[in-house]
Write a protein that holds these residues in place. Structure first.
Motif, PDB file in Angstrom:
ATOM      1  N   VAL A 173       1.932   1.626  -3.639  1.00 46.44           N
ATOM      2  CA  VAL A 173       0.851   1.813  -4.610  1.00 46.44           C
ATOM      3  C   VAL A 173       0.009   3.046  -4.290  1.00 46.44           C
ATOM      4  CG1 VAL A 173      -1.242   0.786  -5.578  1.00 46.44           C
ATOM      5  CG2 VAL A 173       0.765  -0.639  -5.150  1.00 46.44           C
ATOM      6  N   LEU A 174      -0.349   3.219  -3.020  1.00 46.82           N
ATOM      7  CA  LEU A 174      -1.245   4.310  -2.627  1.00 46.82           C
ATOM      8  C   LEU A 174      -0.516   5.546  -2.133  1.00 46.82           C
ATOM      9  CD1 LEU A 174      -3.811   2.171  -0.560  1.00 46.82           C
ATOM     10  CD2 LEU A 174      -3.946   2.788  -2.984  1.00 46.82           C
ATOM     11  N   GLY A 175       0.695   5.371  -1.622  1.00 47.55           N
ATOM     12  CA  GLY A 175       1.400   6.469  -0.977  1.00 47.55           C
ATOM     13  C   GLY A 175       1.200   6.402   0.529  1.00 47.55           C
ATOM     14  N   ARG A 176       2.128   6.980   1.276  1.00 41.88           N
ATOM     15  CA  ARG A 176       2.077   6.870   2.742  1.00 41.88           C
ATOM     16  C   ARG A 176       0.847   7.565   3.323  1.00 41.88           C
ATOM     17  NH1 ARG A 176       7.651   8.121   1.977  1.00 41.88           N
ATOM     18  NH2 ARG A 176       8.868   6.205   2.018  1.00 41.88           N
ATOM     19  N   ARG A 177       0.552   8.764   2.830  1.00 44.95           N
ATOM     20  CA  ARG A 177      -0.570   9.508   3.391  1.00 44.95           C
ATOM     21  C   ARG A 177      -1.889   8.779   3.170  1.00 44.95           C
ATOM     22  NH1 ARG A 177      -1.644  15.527   1.320  1.00 44.95           N
ATOM     23  NH2 ARG A 177      -1.952  14.375  -0.611  1.00 44.95           N
ATOM     24  N   MET A 178      -2.125   8.283   1.964  1.00 43.88           N
ATOM     25  CA  MET A 178      -3.370   7.567   1.694  1.00 43.88           C
ATOM     26  C   MET A 178      -3.424   6.247   2.452  1.00 43.88           C
ATOM     27  SD  MET A 178      -6.297   7.509   0.341  1.00 43.88           S
ATOM     28  CE  MET A 178      -6.211   8.963  -0.707  1.00 43.88           C
ATOM     29  N   THR A 179      -2.278   5.595   2.636  1.00 46.40           N
ATOM     30  CA  THR A 179      -2.249   4.361   3.412  1.00 46.40           C
ATOM     31  C   THR A 179      -2.714   4.610   4.837  1.00 46.40           C
ATOM     32  OG1 THR A 179      -0.438   3.448   2.089  1.00 46.40           O
ATOM     33  CG2 THR A 179      -0.766   2.511   4.279  1.00 46.40           C
ATOM     34  N   LEU A 180      -2.209   5.670   5.454  1.00 43.16           N
ATOM     35  CA  LEU A 180      -2.627   6.006   6.818  1.00 43.16           C
ATOM     36  C   LEU A 180      -4.097   6.399   6.870  1.00 43.16           C
ATOM     37  CD1 LEU A 180       0.465   8.004   8.135  1.00 43.16           C
ATOM     38  CD2 LEU A 180      -0.332   5.769   8.913  1.00 43.16           C
ATOM     39  N   VAL A 181      -4.551   7.171   5.879  1.00 43.02           N
ATOM     40  CA  VAL A 181      -5.955   7.593   5.852  1.00 43.02           C
ATOM     41  C   VAL A 181      -6.878   6.377   5.779  1.00 43.02           C
ATOM     42  CG1 VAL A 181      -7.715   8.738   4.443  1.00 43.02           C
ATOM     43  CG2 VAL A 181      -5.544   9.887   4.887  1.00 43.02           C
ATOM     44  N   VAL A 182      -6.583   5.453   4.876  1.00 42.94           N
ATOM     45  CA  VAL A 182      -7.427   4.268   4.719  1.00 42.94           C
ATOM     46  C   VAL A 182      -7.387   3.410   5.984  1.00 42.94           C
ATOM     47  CG1 VAL A 182      -7.706   2.105   3.443  1.00 42.94           C
ATOM     48  CG2 VAL A 182      -7.225   4.226   2.213  1.00 42.94           C
ATOM     49  N   ALA A 183      -6.187   3.170   6.509  1.00 42.12           N
ATOM     50  CA  ALA A 183      -6.047   2.304   7.685  1.00 42.12           C
ATOM     51  C   ALA A 183      -6.807   2.865   8.876  1.00 42.12           C
ATOM     52  CB  ALA A 183      -4.571   2.128   8.025  1.00 42.12           C
ATOM     53  N   TYR A 184      -6.624   4.153   9.159  1.00 41.45           N
ATOM     54  CA  TYR A 184      -7.258   4.735  10.337  1.00 41.45           C
ATOM     55  C   TYR A 184      -8.755   4.958  10.124  1.00 41.45           C
ATOM     56  CZ  TYR A 184      -2.795   5.436  12.642  1.00 41.45           C
ATOM     57  OH  TYR A 184      -1.592   5.234  13.256  1.00 41.45           O
ATOM     58  N   ALA A 235      -9.065  -3.390   4.413  1.00 39.05           N
ATOM     59  CA  ALA A 235      -9.373  -2.156   3.694  1.00 39.05           C
ATOM     60  C   ALA A 235      -8.272  -1.787   2.717  1.00 39.05           C
ATOM     61  CB  ALA A 235      -9.594  -1.021   4.695  1.00 39.05           C
ATOM     62  N   LEU A 236      -7.020  -1.914   3.150  1.00 37.57           N
ATOM     63  CA  LEU A 236      -5.901  -1.589   2.258  1.00 37.57           C
ATOM     64  C   LEU A 236      -5.848  -2.555   1.070  1.00 37.57           C
ATOM     65  CD1 LEU A 236      -3.134  -0.735   4.864  1.00 37.57           C
ATOM     66  CD2 LEU A 236      -4.236   0.847   3.268  1.00 37.57           C
ATOM     67  N   ALA A 237      -6.164  -3.819   1.301  1.00 40.05           N
ATOM     68  CA  ALA A 237      -6.189  -4.777   0.193  1.00 40.05           C
ATOM     69  C   ALA A 237      -7.217  -4.356  -0.859  1.00 40.05           C
ATOM     70  CB  ALA A 237      -6.506  -6.174   0.723  1.00 40.05           C
ATOM     71  N   ILE A 238      -8.373  -3.888  -0.408  1.00 39.11           N
ATOM     72  CA  ILE A 238      -9.400  -3.421  -1.336  1.00 39.11           C
ATOM     73  C   ILE A 238      -8.895  -2.223  -2.138  1.00 39.11           C
ATOM     74  CG2 ILE A 238     -11.645  -2.258  -1.459  1.00 39.11           C
ATOM     75  CD1 ILE A 238     -12.010  -5.164  -1.063  1.00 39.11           C
ATOM     76  N   CYS A 239      -8.315  -1.243  -1.480  1.00 33.19           N
ATOM     77  CA  CYS A 239      -7.852  -0.029  -2.161  1.00 33.19           C
ATOM     78  C   CYS A 239      -6.699  -0.318  -3.108  1.00 33.19           C
ATOM     79  CB  CYS A 239      -7.444   1.022  -1.126  1.00 33.19           C
ATOM     80  SG  CYS A 239      -8.833   1.733  -0.228  1.00 33.19           S
ATOM     81  N   ILE A 240      -5.803  -1.222  -2.714  1.00 36.53           N
ATOM     82  CA  ILE A 240      -4.703  -1.616  -3.601  1.00 36.53           C
ATOM     83  C   ILE A 240      -5.256  -2.261  -4.862  1.00 36.53           C
ATOM     84  CG2 ILE A 240      -2.761  -3.198  -3.854  1.00 36.53           C
ATOM     85  CD1 ILE A 240      -2.268  -2.796  -0.817  1.00 36.53           C
ATOM     86  N   ALA A 241      -6.180  -3.209  -4.677  1.00 38.26           N
ATOM     87  CA  ALA A 241      -6.765  -3.889  -5.834  1.00 38.26           C
ATOM     88  C   ALA A 241      -7.508  -2.914  -6.729  1.00 38.26           C
ATOM     89  CB  ALA A 241      -7.717  -4.993  -5.345  1.00 38.26           C
ATOM     90  N   ALA A 271       0.829  -1.211   0.000  1.00 39.64           N
ATOM     91  CA  ALA A 271       0.000   0.000   0.000  1.00 39.64           C
ATOM     92  C   ALA A 271       0.860   1.256   0.000  1.00 39.64           C
ATOM     93  CB  ALA A 271      -0.912  -0.006   1.225  1.00 39.64           C
ATOM     94  N   GLU A 272       1.967   1.229   0.733  1.00 32.37           N
ATOM     95  CA  GLU A 272       2.860   2.382   0.801  1.00 32.37           C
ATOM     96  C   GLU A 272       3.401   2.745  -0.570  1.00 32.37           C
ATOM     97  OE1 GLU A 272       6.519   3.765   3.752  1.00 32.37           O
ATOM     98  OE2 GLU A 272       5.683   1.733   3.847  1.00 32.37           O
TER      99      GLU A 272
END
Length: 257
Positions: free
Chosen positions: A111-122, A164-170, A108-109
């Motif tokens: 593919v999505l970037g660090r900021r988006m990874t944290l946003v999705v996770a939290y 959630a991150l798996a969904i956003c990555i896919a 995710a870091e």
């Protein structure tokens, strides 16, 4: 010439995960292990909390800073939610959580970037936490309600964030079969094992899909809006300073005979 099963499987795998593979491979080739600082920190925190909560007095300490329960006041739950993501379950082997978090957060870091990874996770972890409170409040008489004793269950761990991150990555890499399988597995889990964790995973999936769709629809709209607001603020501040300086000069000139 007719292709064999292996050739077809290879073609399907490339179509499904080719973009993901190339993206991660390029990041690893450029930065090596330094490409995953967020995943490394998240994995370390889970290991740290796992060790601490098994020490004498450690479980009480971890409970006070990172364990969320629906019975807690809302403000306490909100304060603890960021750390609760890294507190593993007491009765499950921590190595599974460590492997899941490092692999999924690392991908995710990139593919999505660090900021988006944290946003999705939290965001998805918080959605699950709030869902648990609502479920306890409405009671077992409703479809998504829970009995009162669920309010005292530990609601921690990274599983909702991982799903959630798996969904956003896919979604980002257009791995539609993978996204569909994750959704089907999570819904199947909630149907076969209708407990708090299973339903929170479904809530995480729904939240992740909403985030992924909004990013696709709006793209860089909100970053551009925020950049425009920042530029307007800078201009307004500069103008105000210039006006104030001019006013001071005029006042000083008026005082000189």
């Amino acid at each position: 010439m007719r292709k064999g099963p292996l050739a077809l499987a290879r073609k399907a795998a490339v179509a499904e995960w080719g973009t993901l593979y190339l993206t991660v491979r390029d990041a690893v080739a450029r930065k090596k292990f330094a490409a995953f600082p967020l995943a490394t920190v998240a994995t370390f925190l889970i290991l740290l909390f796992s060790v601490v909560q098994h020490l004498p007095g450690g479980e009480r300490f971890v409970s006070h800073i990172g364990v969320v329960r629906a019975s807690l006041p809302l403000e306490v739950s909100l304060l603890r939610t960021p750390l609760s993501l890294y507190v593993p379950a007491l009765d499950l082997p921590v190595w599974g959580a460590l492997a899941q978090v490092f692999v999924v957060f690392a991908i995710a870091e990139v593919v999505l970037g660090r900021r988006m990874t944290l946003v999705v996770a939290y965001a998805c972890t918080l959605a699950g936490t709030l869902f648990a409170r609502v479920g306890v409040a409405v009671g077992p008489g409703h479809l998504f309600g829970f009995p009162k004793w669920v309010a005292f269950v530990r609601d921690t761990g990274p599983s909702a964030a991982v799903v959630a991150l798996a969904i956003c990555i896919a979604f980002r890499t257009r791995s539609w079969f993978t996204a569909t399988m994750v959704v089907v597995l999570m819904v199947g889990e909630a149907v076969m094992l209708p407990n708090l964790a299973g339903l929170e995973h479904v809530v995480a999936v729904i939240t992740a899909l909403l985030i992924a769709v909004s990013v696709e629809v709006f793209g860089d709209f909100w970053p551009r809006v925020l950049a425009g607001v920042g530029a307007a603020t800078t201009v307004a501040t500069t103008t105000s300073l210039e006006v104030a300086a001019e006013a001071r000069r005029r006042s000083a000139g008026a005082l000189i005979p």
